[in-house]
Design a protein around this motif. Structure first.
Motif, PDB file in Angstrom:
ATOM      1  N   SER A 121       0.802  -1.074   0.121  1.00 48.45           N
ATOM      2  CA  SER A 121      -0.120   0.005   0.006  1.00 48.45           C
ATOM      3  C   SER A 121       0.726   1.127   0.054  1.00 48.45           C
ATOM      4  CB  SER A 121      -0.940  -0.027   1.229  1.00 48.45           C
ATOM      5  OG  SER A 121      -1.816  -0.957   1.280  1.00 48.45           O
ATOM      6  N   HIS A 122       0.539   2.235  -0.918  1.00 54.82           N
ATOM      7  CA  HIS A 122       1.144   3.437  -0.876  1.00 54.82           C
ATOM      8  C   HIS A 122       0.368   4.680  -0.452  1.00 54.82           C
ATOM      9  CE1 HIS A 122       3.650   6.850  -2.185  1.00 54.82           C
ATOM     10  NE2 HIS A 122       4.702   6.196  -2.674  1.00 54.82           N
ATOM     11  N   LEU A 123       0.353   4.724   0.905  1.00 52.41           N
ATOM     12  CA  LEU A 123      -0.690   5.714   1.472  1.00 52.41           C
ATOM     13  C   LEU A 123      -0.920   7.015   1.054  1.00 52.41           C
ATOM     14  CD1 LEU A 123      -0.464   4.197   5.120  1.00 52.41           C
ATOM     15  CD2 LEU A 123      -1.751   3.332   3.203  1.00 52.41           C
ATOM     16  N   ALA A 124       0.229   7.549   0.684  1.00 53.27           N
ATOM     17  CA  ALA A 124       0.382   9.003   0.118  1.00 53.27           C
ATOM     18  C   ALA A 124      -0.141   8.840  -1.198  1.00 53.27           C
ATOM     19  CB  ALA A 124       1.728   9.535   0.173  1.00 53.27           C
ATOM     20  N   ALA A 125      -0.188   7.901  -2.010  1.00 43.30           N
ATOM     21  CA  ALA A 125      -0.581   7.914  -3.322  1.00 43.30           C
ATOM     22  C   ALA A 125      -1.968   7.432  -3.438  1.00 43.30           C
ATOM     23  CB  ALA A 125       0.295   7.308  -4.434  1.00 43.30           C
ATOM     24  N   GLY A 126      -2.717   6.880  -2.443  1.00 45.26           N
ATOM     25  CA  GLY A 126      -3.906   6.408  -2.521  1.00 45.26           C
ATOM     26  C   GLY A 126      -3.824   5.063  -3.047  1.00 45.26           C
ATOM     27  N   ILE A 127      -2.936   4.123  -3.041  1.00 44.09           N
ATOM     28  CA  ILE A 127      -2.726   2.813  -3.673  1.00 44.09           C
ATOM     29  C   ILE A 127      -2.973   1.769  -2.333  1.00 44.09           C
ATOM     30  CG2 ILE A 127      -1.336   1.058  -4.682  1.00 44.09           C
ATOM     31  CD1 ILE A 127       0.157   3.218  -6.231  1.00 44.09           C
ATOM     32  N   GLY A 128      -3.805   1.026  -2.399  1.00 51.00           N
ATOM     33  CA  GLY A 128      -4.270   0.263  -1.334  1.00 51.00           C
ATOM     34  C   GLY A 128      -4.619   1.124  -0.163  1.00 51.00           C
ATOM     35  N   GLY A 129      -4.552   0.746   0.971  1.00 53.72           N
ATOM     36  CA  GLY A 129      -4.900   1.523   1.994  1.00 53.72           C
ATOM     37  C   GLY A 129      -4.554   0.628   3.432  1.00 53.72           C
ATOM     38  N   LEU A 130      -4.964   1.497   4.597  1.00 56.81           N
ATOM     39  CA  LEU A 130      -4.966   0.856   5.832  1.00 56.81           C
ATOM     40  C   LEU A 130      -5.808  -0.207   6.081  1.00 56.81           C
ATOM     41  CD1 LEU A 130      -4.584   4.070   8.110  1.00 56.81           C
ATOM     42  CD2 LEU A 130      -2.829   2.326   7.373  1.00 56.81           C
ATOM     43  N   LEU A 131      -5.198  -1.465   6.912  1.00 55.19           N
ATOM     44  CA  LEU A 131      -6.012  -2.553   7.216  1.00 55.19           C
ATOM     45  C   LEU A 131      -7.023  -2.287   8.144  1.00 55.19           C
ATOM     46  CD1 LEU A 131      -3.260  -5.198   7.302  1.00 55.19           C
ATOM     47  CD2 LEU A 131      -4.705  -4.600   5.364  1.00 55.19           C
ATOM     48  N   GLU A 132      -8.355  -2.792   8.103  1.00 57.86           N
ATOM     49  CA  GLU A 132      -9.438  -2.439   8.874  1.00 57.86           C
ATOM     50  C   GLU A 132     -10.023  -3.912   9.414  1.00 57.86           C
ATOM     51  OE1 GLU A 132     -12.402  -0.787   6.509  1.00 57.86           O
ATOM     52  OE2 GLU A 132     -11.070   1.046   6.223  1.00 57.86           O
TER      53      GLU A 132
END
Length: 338
Positions: free
Chosen positions: A133-144
């Motif tokens: 996940s590349h959080l800054a680029a919006g690829i994937g995201g945090l797990l929930e």
């Protein structure tokens, strides 16, 4: 049938990470991936699999997990409290997570980023050639909570192995080399090296701020510096004179002047510093930097040969007879008899 790991409870900074993406810098996408790539190598060694396997990165806090099948796991990076049911787990070690059992990982007690590795790796969908996940680029995201992660095929069964991690916790001295604007700071370079910084509370996968008691290192004419390519390890000096060390998800261009660049092999020491821990920066030559990187790569390559069993089998102890296994033992001769 695909095996799955289910997230029962997620800390605030859980994400799937691997070695990241290469070849997209020109398109504005930094490599990303695990902020502590040493931890990926250590987990791969413990599970005897490729360091390309994706793992779960935990920023300061873990969560609760359960497995659809028996699974091998390994724990590396920042040490966190961990247990399966009521059984406490060793960090920097491999374990068996039985089917249906609950793995609980708490807050970090040393370091900032911990890693949960699975035998076979996390097989989330490939995006631009990586699973991270590349959080800054919006690829994937945090797990929930409630999310189920597919786990790859595991071809090995060995668990119960330990590993002495490569040193990088607790702050310390970080080596760096000159950057494109280092010469602009010539009058304060010695002061910079002599300054004891602390890792500020402000920080994420893009970068961390370094705080100090001094006036800072603001540069006259900084606004005249052109925006140009930047990379993880670059130390930007912002308008208020504070250094920021860029990490895995840093932007690809920037106009803040850079006083230097941290060696890749030392960047995990910055990553794992906890807020308030002390860090110092030291310039080295290009030759010294290359030699340090060569030694680091050799250390990573040697990790699979550095495993040790958490519980030793007496058959594998060559010097067993040299141990005092029973205190106060006697020879058993007549003179010893009452």
């Amino acid at each position: 049938m695909t095996r799955h790991l289910t997230v029962l409870r997620a800390g605030p900074g859980l994400s799937v990470q691997d070695q990241g993406r290469v070849g997209f810098l020109a398109y504005g996408l930094s490599r990303g991936g695990a902020v502590d790539r040493v931890a990926l190598a250590e987990g791969a060694a413990l599970l005897q699999q490729s360091p390309e396997c994706a793992a779960i990165e935990m920023a300061g806090m873990g969560g609760e997990f359960t497995a659809s099948d028996d699974m091998r796991i390994a724990l590396t990076g920042a040490q966190m409290q961990a247990r399966i049911g009521d059984q406490s787990l060793r960090w920097n070690a491999s374990h068996l997570l039985p089917k249906g059992a609950v793995l609980t990982i708490g807050a970090a007690v040393c370091g900032s980023y911990g890693y949960l590795h699975l035998g076979g790796g996390v097989e989330s969908a490939l995006q631009l050639g990586a699973r991270s996940s590349h959080l800054a680029a919006g690829i994937g995201g945090l797990l929930e909570a409630g999310q189920s992660l597919p786990i790859g095929v595991d071809t090995t069964e060995l668990t119960g192995q330990g590993l002495r991690p490569l040193p990088r916790m607790g702050g310390g001295t970080v080596r760096m080399v000159a950057s494109l604007q280092t010469h602009l700071f010539n009058n304060v370079l010695q002061v910079f090296e002599n300054t004891s910084f602390t890792r500020d509370v402000r920080g994420n996968r893009m970068g961390v701020k370094m705080a100090s008691d001094g006036p800072g290192f603001a540069l006259d004419g900084a606004l005249s510096v052109l925006s140009e390519v930047i990379a993880p390890g670059d130390i930007q000096i912002t308008g208020d004179g504070a250094p920021f060390v860029l990490l895995a998800e840093c932007q690809t261009t920037g106009g803040y002047p850079r006083i230097g660049t941290v060696l890749p092999c030392d960047l995990p020491r910055v990553v794992q510093a906890r807020p308030g821990e002390s860090l110092k920066f030291h310039f080295v030559s290009e030759q010294e930097a290359l030699e340090a990187e060569r030694r680091h790569r050799a250390d990573l390559a040697a990790l699979p040969n550095a495993l040790y069993p958490l519980i030793r089998d007496p058959h594998d102890i060559g010097d067993l007879l040299s141990y005092q296994l029973i205190s106060g033992a006697i020879a058993g001769t007549e003179e010893d008899m009452p």
